[in-house]
Design a protein around this motif. Structure first.
Motif, mmCIF file in Angstrom:
data_model
loop_
_atom_site.group_PDB
_atom_site.id
_atom_site.type_symbol
_atom_site.label_atom_id
_atom_site.label_comp_id
_atom_site.label_asym_id
_atom_site.label_seq_id
_atom_site.Cartn_x
_atom_site.Cartn_y
_atom_site.Cartn_z
ATOM 1 N N GLY A 55 47.827 32.773 29.513
ATOM 2 C CA GLY A 55 46.863 33.078 28.366
ATOM 3 C C GLY A 55 45.672 32.474 29.996
ATOM 4 O O GLY A 55 44.719 32.898 29.342
ATOM 5 N N MET A 56 45.812 31.365 30.268
ATOM 6 C CA MET A 56 45.396 30.534 30.984
ATOM 7 C C MET A 56 44.000 31.503 32.435
ATOM 8 O O MET A 56 42.988 31.691 32.137
ATOM 9 N N VAL A 57 45.184 32.726 32.316
ATOM 10 C CA VAL A 57 44.777 33.359 33.161
ATOM 11 C C VAL A 57 44.105 35.138 33.029
ATOM 12 O O VAL A 57 43.821 35.912 34.214
ATOM 13 N N SER A 58 44.517 35.509 31.692
ATOM 14 C CA SER A 58 44.248 36.678 31.029
ATOM 15 C C SER A 58 42.500 36.873 31.362
ATOM 16 O O SER A 58 42.402 38.536 31.526
ATOM 17 N N GLY A 59 42.024 35.654 30.442
ATOM 18 C CA GLY A 59 40.785 36.292 31.235
ATOM 19 C C GLY A 59 39.917 36.622 32.327
ATOM 20 O O GLY A 59 38.770 37.896 32.596
ATOM 21 N N TRP A 60 40.667 35.808 33.155
ATOM 22 C CA TRP A 60 39.756 36.103 34.812
ATOM 23 C C TRP A 60 40.484 37.776 35.303
ATOM 24 O O TRP A 60 40.062 38.430 36.131
ATOM 25 N N ILE A 61 41.996 38.119 34.823
ATOM 26 C CA ILE A 61 42.859 39.539 35.428
ATOM 27 C C ILE A 61 41.391 40.135 34.366
ATOM 28 O O ILE A 61 41.278 41.028 35.478
ATOM 29 N N GLN A 62 41.430 40.103 33.191
ATOM 30 C CA GLN A 62 40.982 41.226 31.912
ATOM 31 C C GLN A 62 38.755 41.432 33.085
ATOM 32 O O GLN A 62 38.374 42.140 33.409
ATOM 33 N N ASP A 63 38.516 40.646 33.927
ATOM 34 C CA ASP A 63 37.207 40.847 33.823
ATOM 35 C C ASP A 63 37.577 40.741 35.322
ATOM 36 O O ASP A 63 36.417 41.720 35.920
ATOM 37 N N HIS A 64 38.520 41.166 36.554
ATOM 38 C CA HIS A 64 38.707 42.321 37.871
ATOM 39 C C HIS A 64 39.070 43.326 37.548
ATOM 40 O O HIS A 64 38.296 43.843 38.076
ATOM 41 N N LEU A 65 39.687 43.278 36.420
ATOM 42 C CA LEU A 65 40.362 44.816 36.269
ATOM 43 C C LEU A 65 39.785 45.535 35.040
ATOM 44 O O LEU A 65 40.016 47.109 34.994
ATOM 45 N N GLY A 66 39.266 44.806 34.216
ATOM 46 C CA GLY A 66 38.452 45.825 33.025
ATOM 47 C C GLY A 66 39.428 46.174 31.960
ATOM 48 O O GLY A 66 40.705 45.584 32.263
ATOM 49 N N TYR A 67 38.685 46.349 30.315
ATOM 50 C CA TYR A 67 39.840 46.046 29.366
ATOM 51 C C TYR A 67 41.118 47.243 29.287
ATOM 52 O O TYR A 67 42.377 46.888 29.723
ATOM 53 N N GLN A 68 41.295 48.756 29.950
ATOM 54 C CA GLN A 68 42.010 49.480 30.293
ATOM 55 C C GLN A 68 43.108 49.276 31.115
ATOM 56 O O GLN A 68 44.049 49.520 30.641
ATOM 57 N N GLN A 69 42.964 48.631 32.622
ATOM 58 C CA GLN A 69 43.741 48.541 33.043
ATOM 59 C C GLN A 69 44.547 47.133 33.059
ATOM 60 O O GLN A 69 45.415 47.056 32.940
ATOM 61 N N PHE A 70 43.827 46.025 32.424
ATOM 62 C CA PHE A 70 44.269 45.083 31.945
ATOM 63 C C PHE A 70 45.384 44.945 31.264
ATOM 64 O O PHE A 70 46.180 44.279 30.653
ATOM 65 N N PHE A 71 45.381 45.838 29.782
ATOM 66 C CA PHE A 71 46.114 46.272 28.298
ATOM 67 C C PHE A 71 47.454 47.260 29.517
ATOM 68 O O PHE A 71 47.996 46.765 28.857
ATOM 69 N N ILE A 72 47.055 47.824 30.466
ATOM 70 C CA ILE A 72 47.756 48.683 31.198
ATOM 71 C C ILE A 72 48.757 47.404 32.391
ATOM 72 O O ILE A 72 50.054 47.355 32.119
#
Length: 422
Positions: free
Chosen positions: A380-397
């Motif tokens: 959970g700690m890194v999920s926001g950083w990953i989403q900010d870099h990938l966007g929502y679609q790529q993040f959920f993939i």
């Protein structure tokens, strides 16, 4: 004051279960929605609120204090008083210049209070309901009122905040009112428990603390000497790897405007579709999972339950790709995902009971829940950083790909053929 045996458990079991859930919901769910409304970035929001899991990770370390010092009844009342004060303090910080840091500090204190309250409450149930028959009879009551508090918090409270934001245009004021109301209600609940909770004769502090600490260290040692401990820890840490990231970003995705890749729901709509319909589906999934396990046993049911838990995560990929506007369709997708999560999580909970079984089952179960919380906190700690870099679609993939270790660890664990079967 009536004794534990004389006082009707209906006067206190439901209210304690409800009070266990309220601070957890405030810390883990309401804080995420509140900070999103107040303009905190996804990276900061996910990182700092994920740290709030830490007290539940490490609560076994101070659990002997609840045994050594005072009574569990006293711990419950004092910690509820502290939690009420924390809820009021959050309300007071939201208009200050450093509101993010100050409110996080208060939520951190409330998380420690809530985790300790869980230790005291779980022990108190066994003392206040001395017979196994009573304990078994009220298991469903405890679960029902805990889930009711989740619906009230994630659904009703969030909906209330959304309506206040809509009418005032000031998210900080709206959330201050919400936390103020929660504080007042929680302090009333604390006062109620002060007068109503029974005083079991067995609820007292222990003498000989040194021996207790020695036993506690031996309990830890025996846990890590269990056969197949590496597979056990891997399963506890990785079973929800994808879900831990997805859950932390669900609220921001649903609330972010469509031009930023979100669904653009209002806070009130979020409270309805995710906090109410979603939680109801989660509860139904958990009940269905329990029925399946009791019918077939955990070993036979585990693989289907792992698939049913993780495959519905794909609905978030669909939502992030199609960006539907139909609230009924969005609600249906979230209900499917939450039902699957509840269904598969039932297997995870029963597996922890299997691991904890033995001489030190209470302490070993607390250790299991600590690793479970760690498995939620770190991703959970890194999920926001990953989403900010990938966007929502790529993040959920990516979140769906992150479920693969759960399948790998499922193949490693060992479960007796008849375990869990009624």
């Amino acid at each position: 004051m009536k004794s534990a045996q004389q006082r009707n458990p209906w006067t206190w079991v439901p209210s304690i279960s409800f009070s266990q859930a309220v601070p957890y919901v405030a810390v883990m769910m309401l804080s995420t929605v509140m900070y999103k409304n107040l303009g905190i970035s996804n990276t900061d929001l996910a990182f700092y609120t994920a740290w709030l899991y830490l007290p539940w990770v490490i609560k076994p370390l101070w659990s002997p204090l609840v045994e050594l010092v005072g009574t569990k009844r006293r711990w419950i009342v004092l910690l509820q008083l502290l939690t009420g004060a924390c809820l009021a303090s959050v309300a007071l910080t939201l208009h200050l210049p450093q509101f993010f840091a100050m409110s996080l500090a208060v939520l951190w204190l409330m998380a420690f209070s809530s985790a300790t309250h869980d230790i005291a409450s779980d022990g108190y149930y066994m003392l206040g309901l001395p017979s196994q028959g009573q304990q078994a009879a009220f298991v469903g009551v405890r679960s029902a009122f805990y889930k009711l508090a989740m619906i009230a918090g994630q659904g009703g409270i969030v909906y209330m905040a959304g309506e206040l934001i809509k009418s005032s245009g000031d998210p900080a004021w709206a959330w201050s009112v919400v936390f103020g109301v929660m504080a007042a209600l929680f302090l009333l609940l604390c006062a109620y428990h002060h007068f109503v909770l029974p005083r079991p004769d067995s609820d007292r502090g222990h003498a000989g603390g040194g021996a207790l600490w020695t036993d506690f260290l031996n309990t830890f040692r025996s846990f890590f000497q269990k056969p197949g401990i590496a597979a056990i820890l891997g399963f506890l840490l990785l079973y929800r790897l994808g879900e831990a990231q997805l859950l932390k970003m669900a609220a921001p995705f649903l609330l972010d405007p469509r031009d930023q890749g979100g669904l653009g729901l209002t806070t009130s709509q979020f409270g309805l579709v995710y906090g109410t319909i979603g939680v109801c589906a989660l509860v139904l999934g958990g009940l269905a999972g329990g029925v399946v396990i009791s019918r077939f046993g955990l070993k036979r049911a585990l693989w289907p339950m792992v698939f049913i838990m993780h495959v519905p995560d794909l609905v978030f990929v669909y939502l992030a790709t199609a960006l539907p506007t139909d609230i009924v369709l969005i609600s249906a997708c979230l209900a499917v995902e939450q039902f699957g999560y509840g269904f598969g999580f039932a297997a995870f909970m029963l597996y922890m009971i299997l691991v904890a079984d033995g001489e030190h089952k209470t302490a070993h179960y607390a250790i299991c829940t600590g690793f479970m919380a760690l498995g939620m906190m770190l991703p959970g700690m890194v999920s926001g950083w990953i989403q900010d870099h990938l966007g929502y679609q790529q993040f959920f993939i990516w979140a769906c790909i992150s479920t693969l270790p759960a399948f790998f660890m499922t193949a490693r664990v060992r479960i007796p053929i008849e375990f869990g079967k009624k």
